[in-house]
Design an enzyme around this catalytic site. Structure first.
Site, short mmCIF file in Angstrom:
data_model
loop_
_atom_site.label_atom_id
_atom_site.label_comp_id
_atom_site.label_asym_id
_atom_site.label_seq_id
_atom_site.Cartn_x
_atom_site.Cartn_y
_atom_site.Cartn_z
N HIS A 286 0.82 -1.22 0.00
CA HIS A 286 0.00 0.00 0.00
C HIS A 286 0.86 1.27 0.00
O HIS A 286 0.53 2.24 0.68
CB HIS A 286 -0.93 0.02 1.23
CG HIS A 286 -2.09 -0.94 1.12
ND1 HIS A 286 -3.13 -0.73 0.25
CD2 HIS A 286 -2.34 -2.11 1.75
CE1 HIS A 286 -4.00 -1.74 0.36
NE2 HIS A 286 -3.54 -2.59 1.25
N ASP A 352 -0.79 -4.16 6.36
CA ASP A 352 -1.85 -5.07 5.89
C ASP A 352 -1.61 -5.49 4.45
O ASP A 352 -0.94 -4.81 3.67
CB ASP A 352 -3.22 -4.39 6.00
CG ASP A 352 -3.28 -3.07 5.24
OD1 ASP A 352 -2.26 -2.34 5.24
OD2 ASP A 352 -4.32 -2.77 4.64
N GLU A 353 -2.17 -6.65 4.12
CA GLU A 353 -2.32 -7.11 2.74
C GLU A 353 -1.02 -7.11 1.92
O GLU A 353 -1.06 -6.81 0.72
CB GLU A 353 -3.37 -6.24 2.01
CG GLU A 353 -4.75 -6.33 2.65
CD GLU A 353 -5.82 -5.59 1.85
OE1 GLU A 353 -6.89 -6.16 1.67
OE2 GLU A 353 -5.56 -4.45 1.42
N LEU A 354 0.08 -7.46 2.55
CA LEU A 354 1.31 -7.64 1.74
C LEU A 354 1.15 -8.92 0.94
O LEU A 354 0.86 -9.98 1.48
CB LEU A 354 2.53 -7.72 2.67
CG LEU A 354 3.85 -8.06 1.97
CD1 LEU A 354 4.23 -6.98 0.95
CD2 LEU A 354 4.97 -8.23 3.00
N GLU A 400 -1.92 -8.44 10.18
CA GLU A 400 -1.23 -9.43 9.36
C GLU A 400 0.23 -9.58 9.75
O GLU A 400 0.80 -10.67 9.59
CB GLU A 400 -1.30 -9.05 7.87
CG GLU A 400 -2.69 -9.24 7.26
CD GLU A 400 -3.48 -7.98 7.23
OE1 GLU A 400 -3.42 -7.20 8.21
OE2 GLU A 400 -4.19 -7.75 6.22
#
EC number: 3.2.1.52
Lengths: 587, 587
Positions: A286, A352-354, A400
């Site tokens: 991100h 988040d969301e790697l 995460e």
């Protein structure tokens, strides 16, 4: 038959008794039925000393007295000048005249507001970690016209003054303001110390005026944390003087940049209202917008097909094993930390969301295997959090990092969850402090439909009818039903610092900001301030009891200039004098 | 490889070619790349005669010339004074300078706008039945600076002027306005003659200013019918001079009444903009608010449990076999018809969701059997529709009257469907004219969650997570995918006059009106004006092609003062110069 007659009589005599509609519900209170009027010359003292106030008074410095003085000015200005709340829409047709006091009878006036702060504010009161400031207060209004507001901290006094504003109605003549609740005694304190709103300013940008208006409404609601998700792969709207190219190239347009002065203004505005504004610069994923100015630090920027590399276009992540990234972050944090530290105790590092596939495109890694990436991420996070600590702040991270990547983090670090109760359970078991933003309840952006495009044919058919990933819309009723500590042991629950509602802005911009947040964030506030359980009954709070208060609170917010959405038909709030049962569905 | 190079070259050379983003898409057009500037002294003629115009010019009478004159004034005022649209948010970061013409080079100016109306307006042009007015137009802009706008009716000229306003950008210097599309030729005509918005003013009331603003935006969108669902069981906000008690007792509050002057102002405002405003007084159900003033005419008003008697609280229906009701309706229509007839060809008589159980409570009937009720309803509807015809108007009815109750209705009567394609099929097979408002696509209020209250326990568990009956939210993509004539024969399709998007206002009030309607109603407009099928390809229109135009159109509406909601991330519209592919999901 006798019982029926009695209940009818009770009904008749109570039908126009106003509800004490304070939102969020105070811990405990007693109230009477006497009317007292408020005038503009209320004598206000602060620790025994006369406190002058004028409408629009702004604090000159973040001292306790200045903050209280400005809060008194705002509270009285709200009641007398801005809100001017005549509650006809909470009463049956034509019943306002039976609700309002007769202004031609002798009025009893409120004479004094005595504010007592029982302890000196520590410096941390103005940028507290969770639990560092005592937000409790006690407010009494005697039939003699004396108001007493006592709290251990200036923040507690701010909270009490917000409650105070909710006690008054304007008479429909337009020239009298009254509270019908004297004698009144309220004792109040929050259940959770962290009560926040997350605002994403990267997918759409919001003017400083929108953010300040949001802080105002947050303060009215006793929310105390504004988490600005200030950058993302979409744009970098934050001026960094040490690296001006970041915003020059990464903002959508030069007029959509938060300058250092803007940031200072926003954070300071929050301090004066008991709302700690803290920033998130999300990484290592991100962060694609950095590629607009530093392409060598980023992998997979706007890579296609995006879903191989990230959750939504454009992708973009830091190279995980890159000395350039280290230098960049050293410079960034050296610039930013000293500027935010005076106003906030936290800095959110994202996480988040790697997507492991990003590193397939990284010439220094060329792998998506956890065994390769995990140690690199551990080092990345260690250094990142240390930069925050070196700045005197406490790091926050998305869940995460510890849960999906097994990265070891410090016990000081607060973990924000979004994937739900199992994550909260796991993290608190591990001994981590948690802030909950369960997307099934507290993501305010959900349910608006897809913003992605689908070509006719396979994509159209696969994604029809174009719902978004987290729909349906989270109504206030659903938001209100969520308890962040459900299913936890007492020890685990003690680690839950609170929660945040989230405003991710894929399809939200200044045109709709108010109605997305309000009054739904208020529903979360009551869970976070007052608790999901009603202490009077030991049961979950009921929406039958809550709705009339939320309807009133929403009307007050609208009068104060917030475009809060309606939550029920106007008929429902009027038909039974807004008792919540006119539009009850009985199974 | 060669193909790739070519496509790159094409890409480079076309990257800053502006899209002709007219919304709804015109029937056909050709355009060039020459820039022409607009100045405030454009010479305007109407049928060869000079037409003076000043900003803010309002028509004095509903004559063709006055209407055109005011529309020219509005169109130029929109471009030059109100919209001032600089399209940086449709272009990649920093690319505005490559998009805008160089104002320091010699400018070519638009010199004249020649408006030619090829036929005289019939009186019906100002209150047409579907198909009675020709809305087609032809618009050309020559590189010599001459603009020609030709239409058979003044309404066609209005439509052409709306297209005209969408051709211009303001230069970022703030002092030049230009169109980059000369030479341009547009031929345009609507596919469906009835393109509407239904606004419910009974569950929540809307000020006249909100309704006028909505009419403005409708006119910009080439919508031509505003259906005001003006009364319901919740409230009666319409002044009826012959029975003033109706609004005095039935409105929520005296300030929430449409006076006769308000109604006249609203309808007249619509006429001047080619938007026919017509009223619905829903009956025999959805009429409970009459009980506030005439309780003897109504059964089941606010009966409990409501779901035994109606779809939502409060219930309330006319007694079906009652001479008092007949007299009441005689008086009502004698009062109302002469006032609305000068401005509208239609009157909507309602007829949805009649619950047979209501008549169980009617002392004159005491039955819920169809054999008993159907003949009574047939008589009721016969008389009701005749009152409309006697007033010189054409009745509309909801689909339940002919389909659920087998009531025979006149062939003049237009049937509005909401239950979907099977209803449209049945009714057109029966030879009825139909307006489609399929709730699965075109109900704009859906997906906001429940507004009913549920007590803890069984009701809470049954209705958790508190979705509303017609969720999820209908996104513009879903709205755009709906073809009201899908599955019909050509003869059946010819009976579909068009459609309406519906704004039922259980949880919608002035705070959110704009963002509920816009830009989603625009998506329906393109189906209704341009057709679901793209004539160029013979295929369904693609959201990839539509999104950039809708993004631009939404930005223009925002600049004009409408709080239209965002439909995608700002990054998506900027990243590929708003071509619609940057945020395409490819399967």
């Amino acid at each position: 038959m006798f019982a029926r007659l009695v209940s009818c009589a009770v009904l008749l005599s109570t039908v126009l008794q106003p509800v004490l509609a304070v939102w969020p519900a105070p811990k405990s209170y007693t109230k009477g039925n006497s009317v007292l009027y408020l005038h503009q010359n209320l004598q206000v003292t602060y620790n025994g000393e006369a406190l002058t106030y004028t409408y629009g008074y702004s604090p000159r410095a973040p001292t306790s007295k200045e903050i209280v003085q400005a809060a008194v000015s705002r509270a009285l200005g709200t009641i007398l000048n801005e809100e001017k709340f005549v509650p006809w829409m909470l009463l049956n047709r034509g019943q306002l005249k039976n609700f309002e006091p007769d202004v031609h009878k002798g009025q009893k006036w409120l004479s004094s507001l005595k504010i007592v702060q029982t302890a000196e504010d520590k410096p941390s009161a103005f940028k507290p970690l969770a639990g560092e400031v005592d937000e409790s207060y006690k407010l009494t209004i005697g039939t003699d016209g004396d108001i007493k507001l006592t709290a251990a901290s200036s923040v507690g006094i701010l909270r009490g003054l917000e409650t105070f504003t909710q006690l008054f109605f304007m008479h429909s003549s337009g020239t009298f303001w009254y509270t019908p609740f004297a004698p009144l005694s309220i004792e109040d304190a929050p259940k959770f110390p962290h009560r926040g709103v997350l605002l994403d300013t990267s997918r759409h940008w919001f003017p400083v005026s929108d953010i300040k208006r949001t802080i105002d409404a947050m303060a009215w609601n006793k929310l105390n944390r504004l988490h600005i998700h200030v950058t993302d792969s979409q744009s970098w709207p934050l001026e960094i003087p040490a690296m001006p190219e970041l915003a020059q190239k990464g903002a959508y347009t030069p007029s959509q940049i938060y300058t250092t002065a803007d940031l200072d203004e926003i954070q300071r505005y929050g301090v004066y209202r008991g709302v700690e504004v803290y920033l998130e610069i999300d990484m290592p994923s991100h962060i694609g917008s950095v590629a607009e100015s530093h392409p060598e630090l980023i992998v997979a920027y706007d890579a296609h097909p995006y879903h191989w590399y990230c959750a939504q276009p454009p992708c973009g992540a830091f190279k995980l094993n890159n000395t350039g990234v280290d230098k960049f972050l050293d410079t960034l944090f050296a610039d930013l930390m000293p500027r935010v530290a005076p106003y906030s105790a936290y800095f959110h590092t994202g996480g988040d969301e790697l997507n492991a596939n990003d590193s397939m495109l990284d010439e220094g890694i060329r792998s998506n295997r956890s065994e390769v990436l995990q140690p690199l991420l551990q080092k990345f996070v260690d250094k990142l959090h240390q930069r925050v600590r070196n700045g005197g702040l406490t790091p926050l991270t998305w869940e995460e990092i510890p849960l999906d990547w097994n990265v070891t983090i410090g016990k000081d670090t607060v973990v924000q969850t979004w994937l739900g109760a199992p994550s909260v359970k796991k993290l608190t078991r591990m001994g981590h402090k948690v802030i909950d933003s369960n997307y099934n309840f507290w993501y305010l952006d959900c349910g608006r439909g897809q913003w992605l495009n689908f070509a006719n044919g396979a994509a159209f058919r696969t994604f029809y009818p174009f719902n978004d990933w987290c729909g349906p819309t989270k109504s206030w009723r659903l938001i209100y039903s969520h308890d962040p500590t459900a299913g936890l042991t007492e020890a685990e629950a003690a680690l839950v610092l609170g929660g945040e509602v989230a405003v991710w802005t894929e399809t939200i911009d200044p045109q709709t900001l108010d109605s997305i947040i309000w009054p739904r964030a208020s529903a979360a506030v009551e869970v976070l301030w007052s608790g999901r359980t009603d202490p009077a009954t030991g049961q979950n709070r009921s929406m039958i009891e809550a709705q009339p208060r939320l309807v009133e609170w929403r009307e007050r917010m609208v009068n104060r200039g917030i475009r809060a959405a309606a939550i029920t038909q106007q008929w429902c709030s009027m038909a039974d004098d807004n008792k919540g049962t006119a539009c009850e569905h009985v199974v």
